[in-house]
Write an enzyme that holds these catalytic residues in place. Sequence first.
Site, PDB file in Angstrom:
ATOM      1  N   LYS A  23      -6.503  -8.365  -8.266  1.00 32.52           N
ATOM      2  CA  LYS A  23      -7.649  -8.431  -7.366  1.00 32.52           C
ATOM      3  C   LYS A  23      -8.701  -7.402  -7.780  1.00 32.52           C
ATOM      4  CE  LYS A  23      -8.668  -8.435  -2.404  1.00 32.52           C
ATOM      5  NZ  LYS A  23      -8.144  -8.199  -1.057  1.00 32.52           N
ATOM      6  N   LYS A  49     -11.948  -1.234  -6.295  1.00 36.05           N
ATOM      7  CA  LYS A  49     -12.661  -0.017  -6.687  1.00 36.05           C
ATOM      8  C   LYS A  49     -11.723   0.994  -7.328  1.00 36.05           C
ATOM      9  CE  LYS A  49     -12.259   2.794  -2.490  1.00 36.05           C
ATOM     10  NZ  LYS A  49     -12.096   4.168  -2.934  1.00 36.05           N
ATOM     11  N   LYS A  80       0.825  -1.218   0.000  1.00 34.54           N
ATOM     12  CA  LYS A  80       0.000   0.000   0.000  1.00 34.54           C
ATOM     13  C   LYS A  80       0.856   1.263   0.000  1.00 34.54           C
ATOM     14  CE  LYS A  80      -4.339  -1.695   1.862  1.00 34.54           C
ATOM     15  NZ  LYS A  80      -5.409  -1.532   2.842  1.00 34.54           N
TER      16      LYS A  80
END
Length: 339
Positions: free
Chosen positions: A202, A205, A115
């Site tokens: 994956k 959004k 991340k």
Amino acid sequence: MTDFHPRVFSGVQPTGNLHLGNYLGAIKNFVALQDSHDCIYCVVDLHAITVWQDPQELKQNIYEVTAAFLAAGVDATKHVVFNQSRVSAHAELGWILNCVSRIGWLNRMTQFKEKAGKNRENASVGLYVYPNLMAADILAYRATHVPVGDDQKQHLELARDIAQKFNHDYLGENAPPFFPLPEPVITGAATRVMSLRDGSRKMSKSEPSEMSRITLTDDADEIAKKIKKAKTDPDPLPGDKEGLQGRPEASNLVGIFAALSDRDVDAVLTEYGGKQFSEFKPALADLAVEVLAPIGAEMSRLLDAPEHLEAFLADGAARADAIASPVLSKVKEMVGFST
């Protein structure tokens, strides 16, 4: 060994645009577990702000996740549904566990590296200690079982390490433990749902194409269109699971079918093995519409009455606090705080 009351805890971040991956990887399992366990399901808004959120959007997203829980079938009268920031035990216990957890443990967390990326020095401290807060979420309720996706298994292992170290540091080796070592619950055929445009990524959004994901508020026409336009390969479906190796898009669509129909992958391939995607995708589209369209419609109805969602969250927070506060008080006493 202390006998702990069997209890499930899990949460979903309110980051907007809930999609099929959130449903199959988490919310669907939440509904199934409530038949056999006492369950606490949390909208983890403290976790959400580890990256900046627009305050008005965050409030709406909290309602969206709450509506998704209820629309999917979570019973908020028999179980606890609330948002994390309303119960101060999460943040208070999180700080105590920051002081139990070790930097070396956090440095091994792969999700932070993913991340933060190359911008690691500019990532928030909250993102770095996110796994310690997740441990506090679970341990504040002395939860014994946690439904998690594959990407959260490492964080749950850390929660077990933190619980074990706390027990050792404050009770010694031979005393009955205060915190349980929570067990992962990984269920379903599609615990990791991939993009409809790229089976190696994956479902997310953040992917630019709306066609890469089915959101829980999509209507029947949108669901069917996205399934029928999903990326595939030219070969027919294999007759068994081994035949899906090296075919990420085929594996993803078969896994979604299996999860939506509560079957295993082999059972789906027994029915559809040897058939082309031109026959399989319409069947999958019909199934997805049958399962997901009513959830989306109920979510829309609930979101039109935010005062009802607010009442559910307030009631859930009061019930959650009644469980977590005595645990936190005992922890403060064990640590040596004057209470």
